[in-house]
Design a protein around this motif. Structure first.
Motif, PDB file in Angstrom:
ATOM      1  N   GLU A 287     -33.171 -17.131  23.252  1.00  0.00           N
ATOM      2  CA  GLU A 287     -33.382 -17.616  21.891  1.00  0.00           C
ATOM      3  C   GLU A 287     -32.205 -18.461  21.395  1.00  0.00           C
ATOM      4  OE1 GLU A 287     -33.515 -15.535  17.534  1.00  0.00           O
ATOM      5  OE2 GLU A 287     -34.534 -14.498  19.160  1.00  0.00           O
ATOM      6  N   ASN A 288     -30.990 -18.147  21.851  1.00  0.00           N
ATOM      7  CA  ASN A 288     -29.779 -18.829  21.371  1.00  0.00           C
ATOM      8  C   ASN A 288     -29.143 -19.742  22.407  1.00  0.00           C
ATOM      9  OD1 ASN A 288     -29.056 -17.612  18.572  1.00  0.00           O
ATOM     10  ND2 ASN A 288     -29.763 -15.893  19.819  1.00  0.00           N
ATOM     11  N   LYS A 289     -29.840 -19.976  23.495  1.00  0.00           N
ATOM     12  CA  LYS A 289     -29.302 -20.729  24.625  1.00  0.00           C
ATOM     13  C   LYS A 289     -28.726 -22.084  24.214  1.00  0.00           C
ATOM     14  CE  LYS A 289     -30.844 -22.534  29.084  1.00  0.00           C
ATOM     15  NZ  LYS A 289     -31.919 -22.517  30.077  1.00  0.00           N
ATOM     16  N   GLU A 290     -29.496 -22.865  23.497  1.00  0.00           N
ATOM     17  CA  GLU A 290     -29.053 -24.209  23.123  1.00  0.00           C
ATOM     18  C   GLU A 290     -27.880 -24.156  22.152  1.00  0.00           C
ATOM     19  OE1 GLU A 290     -29.140 -28.348  23.529  1.00  0.00           O
ATOM     20  OE2 GLU A 290     -29.904 -26.703  24.741  1.00  0.00           O
ATOM     21  N   LYS A 291     -27.919 -23.243  21.218  1.00  0.00           N
ATOM     22  CA  LYS A 291     -26.837 -23.127  20.240  1.00  0.00           C
ATOM     23  C   LYS A 291     -25.526 -22.744  20.928  1.00  0.00           C
ATOM     24  CE  LYS A 291     -26.155 -21.592  15.589  1.00  0.00           C
ATOM     25  NZ  LYS A 291     -26.757 -20.879  14.473  1.00  0.00           N
ATOM     26  N   ILE A 292     -25.587 -21.788  21.839  1.00  0.00           N
ATOM     27  CA  ILE A 292     -24.388 -21.381  22.580  1.00  0.00           C
ATOM     28  C   ILE A 292     -23.845 -22.567  23.368  1.00  0.00           C
ATOM     29  CG2 ILE A 292     -23.457 -19.884  24.395  1.00  0.00           C
ATOM     30  CD1 ILE A 292     -25.707 -17.865  23.619  1.00  0.00           C
ATOM     31  N   ARG A 293     -24.725 -23.234  24.075  1.00  0.00           N
ATOM     32  CA  ARG A 293     -24.313 -24.385  24.892  1.00  0.00           C
ATOM     33  C   ARG A 293     -23.607 -25.434  24.030  1.00  0.00           C
ATOM     34  NH1 ARG A 293     -25.694 -29.212  26.211  1.00  0.00           N
ATOM     35  NH2 ARG A 293     -27.538 -29.334  24.913  1.00  0.00           N
ATOM     36  N   LEU A 294     -24.154 -25.720  22.860  1.00  0.00           N
ATOM     37  CA  LEU A 294     -23.560 -26.725  21.976  1.00  0.00           C
ATOM     38  C   LEU A 294     -22.246 -26.241  21.370  1.00  0.00           C
ATOM     39  CD1 LEU A 294     -26.786 -28.005  20.189  1.00  0.00           C
ATOM     40  CD2 LEU A 294     -25.436 -29.199  21.948  1.00  0.00           C
ATOM     41  N   LEU A 295     -22.212 -24.992  20.919  1.00  0.00           N
ATOM     42  CA  LEU A 295     -20.980 -24.489  20.311  1.00  0.00           C
ATOM     43  C   LEU A 295     -19.854 -24.336  21.332  1.00  0.00           C
ATOM     44  CD1 LEU A 295     -22.403 -21.870  17.755  1.00  0.00           C
ATOM     45  CD2 LEU A 295     -21.522 -24.184  17.288  1.00  0.00           C
TER      46      LEU A 295
ATOM     47  N   SER B  81     -22.593 -18.518  31.635  1.00  0.00           N
ATOM     48  CA  SER B  81     -22.518 -19.971  31.824  1.00  0.00           C
ATOM     49  C   SER B  81     -23.582 -20.446  32.818  1.00  0.00           C
ATOM     50  CB  SER B  81     -21.123 -20.353  32.318  1.00  0.00           C
ATOM     51  OG  SER B  81     -20.994 -21.733  32.430  1.00  0.00           O
ATOM     52  N   PHE B  82     -23.723 -19.729  33.930  1.00  0.00           N
ATOM     53  CA  PHE B  82     -24.737 -20.085  34.920  1.00  0.00           C
ATOM     54  C   PHE B  82     -26.131 -19.987  34.315  1.00  0.00           C
ATOM     55  CE2 PHE B  82     -27.827 -18.910  38.161  1.00  0.00           C
ATOM     56  CZ  PHE B  82     -27.728 -20.004  39.007  1.00  0.00           C
ATOM     57  N   THR B  83     -26.381 -18.901  33.592  1.00  0.00           N
ATOM     58  CA  THR B  83     -27.684 -18.687  32.970  1.00  0.00           C
ATOM     59  C   THR B  83     -28.009 -19.797  31.980  1.00  0.00           C
ATOM     60  OG1 THR B  83     -27.400 -16.308  33.236  1.00  0.00           O
ATOM     61  CG2 THR B  83     -29.073 -17.020  31.686  1.00  0.00           C
ATOM     62  N   LEU B  84     -27.016 -20.219  31.208  1.00  0.00           N
ATOM     63  CA  LEU B  84     -27.229 -21.307  30.240  1.00  0.00           C
ATOM     64  C   LEU B  84     -27.555 -22.629  30.918  1.00  0.00           C
ATOM     65  CD1 LEU B  84     -24.345 -20.614  27.688  1.00  0.00           C
ATOM     66  CD2 LEU B  84     -26.783 -20.146  27.379  1.00  0.00           C
ATOM     67  N   SER B  85     -27.056 -22.810  32.133  1.00  0.00           N
ATOM     68  CA  SER B  85     -27.282 -24.078  32.834  1.00  0.00           C
ATOM     69  C   SER B  85     -28.632 -24.131  33.553  1.00  0.00           C
ATOM     70  CB  SER B  85     -26.156 -24.333  33.835  1.00  0.00           C
ATOM     71  OG  SER B  85     -26.247 -23.420  34.912  1.00  0.00           O
ATOM     72  N   CYS B  86     -29.301 -22.991  33.688  1.00  0.00           N
ATOM     73  CA  CYS B  86     -30.586 -22.952  34.385  1.00  0.00           C
ATOM     74  C   CYS B  86     -31.717 -23.428  33.478  1.00  0.00           C
ATOM     75  CB  CYS B  86     -30.883 -21.530  34.853  1.00  0.00           C
ATOM     76  SG  CYS B  86     -29.774 -20.973  36.140  1.00  0.00           S
ATOM     77  N   ASP B  87     -32.667 -24.109  34.082  1.00  0.00           N
ATOM     78  CA  ASP B  87     -33.810 -24.606  33.325  1.00  0.00           C
ATOM     79  C   ASP B  87     -34.812 -23.507  32.986  1.00  0.00           C
ATOM     80  OD1 ASP B  87     -32.872 -27.207  33.297  1.00  0.00           O
ATOM     81  OD2 ASP B  87     -33.862 -27.721  35.181  1.00  0.00           O
ATOM     82  N   LYS B  88     -34.920 -22.542  33.865  1.00  0.00           N
ATOM     83  CA  LYS B  88     -35.889 -21.466  33.615  1.00  0.00           C
ATOM     84  C   LYS B  88     -35.148 -20.162  33.346  1.00  0.00           C
ATOM     85  CE  LYS B  88     -36.293 -20.491  38.489  1.00  0.00           C
ATOM     86  NZ  LYS B  88     -37.045 -20.122  39.597  1.00  0.00           N
ATOM     87  N   PRO B  89     -35.762 -19.262  32.594  1.00  0.00           N
ATOM     88  CA  PRO B  89     -35.119 -17.974  32.315  1.00  0.00           C
ATOM     89  C   PRO B  89     -34.930 -17.187  33.606  1.00  0.00           C
ATOM     90  CG  PRO B  89     -37.088 -18.274  30.956  1.00  0.00           C
ATOM     91  CD  PRO B  89     -37.046 -19.402  31.930  1.00  0.00           C
ATOM     92  N   LEU B  90     -33.805 -16.498  33.689  1.00  0.00           N
ATOM     93  CA  LEU B  90     -33.536 -15.684  34.868  1.00  0.00           C
ATOM     94  C   LEU B  90     -34.026 -14.260  34.647  1.00  0.00           C
ATOM     95  CD1 LEU B  90     -29.919 -16.836  35.737  1.00  0.00           C
ATOM     96  CD2 LEU B  90     -32.053 -17.569  36.781  1.00  0.00           C
TER      97      LEU B  90
END
Length: 184
Positions: free
Chosen positions: A96-104, A157-166
């Motif tokens: 749910e927060n993947k994009e926000k974390i990546r940006l912050l 970090s790895f999880t955030l970089s993946c296109d699909k949920p792990l």
């Protein structure tokens, strides 16, 4: 003074935050100007400065809100559950927060640094938890705290970089294999 309960103030604050995050998706933090935020949010300078002293304050507030509302509650629960339970509960929140974390995480200044803050919070919670254990004298909980926080952030970090949920189960199994085959 702004009335923080006024719907107009809430909507404007949300507009500014969303505009700032959209800009972070396009540019590095240092390249973003207040004028960029004004243009994107379609507001005037006075309105912006009624809400924030500058872009650094905006960034600090977004990071603090994320830590208080999302990250700290998770870290508080980490050592009260098994790794599997925690990972299963953490995965949907992360998604749910993947994009926000990546940006912050893109914001790294001497005073504003979510990723470093997360590392320190994880390490401190690990050490706090381990102090409650009956440990042998040779156990270096500072070292363990560093390693635990480093691995946790690397996995995140790895999880955030993946296109699909792990799959949480597969993630834990891969970490177990890593420890057994290469580290131990």
């Amino acid at each position: 003074m702004l009335n923080k309960n006024d719907i107009r103030v809430i909507k404007t604050g949300k507009n500014i935050s969303e505009s700032f995050l959209a800009l972070l998706n396009q540019k590095d933090f240092d390249e973003i100007t207040v004028q960029d935020i004004l243009d994107r949010a379609q507001i005037n300078r006075t309105t912006f400065y009624k809400h924030y002293a500058g872009k650094n304050e905006l960034a600090k507030q977004l990071i603090e809100e994320f830590k208080q509302r999302v990250f700290l509650p998770l870290v508080e629960k980490r050592f009260t559950q098994s790794s599997m339970e925690f990972t299963q509960k953490f995965a949907p929140v992360l998604l749910e927060n993947k994009e926000k974390i990546r940006l912050l995480w893109k914001i790294e200044t001497p005073k504003i640094h979510l990723k470093q803050d997360m590392y320190l919070l994880i390490k401190e919670k690990y050490i706090e938890n381990m102090r409650n254990e009956n440990l042998a004298e040779f156990v270096d909980i500072e070292f363990q705290g560093h390693m635990y926080a480093s691995f946790a952030l690397a996995a995140l970090s790895f999880t955030l970089s993946c296109d699909k949920p792990l799959d949480p189960l597969l993630l834990l199994e891969n970490m177990r294999m890593l420890f057994e085959k290469t580290i131990l």
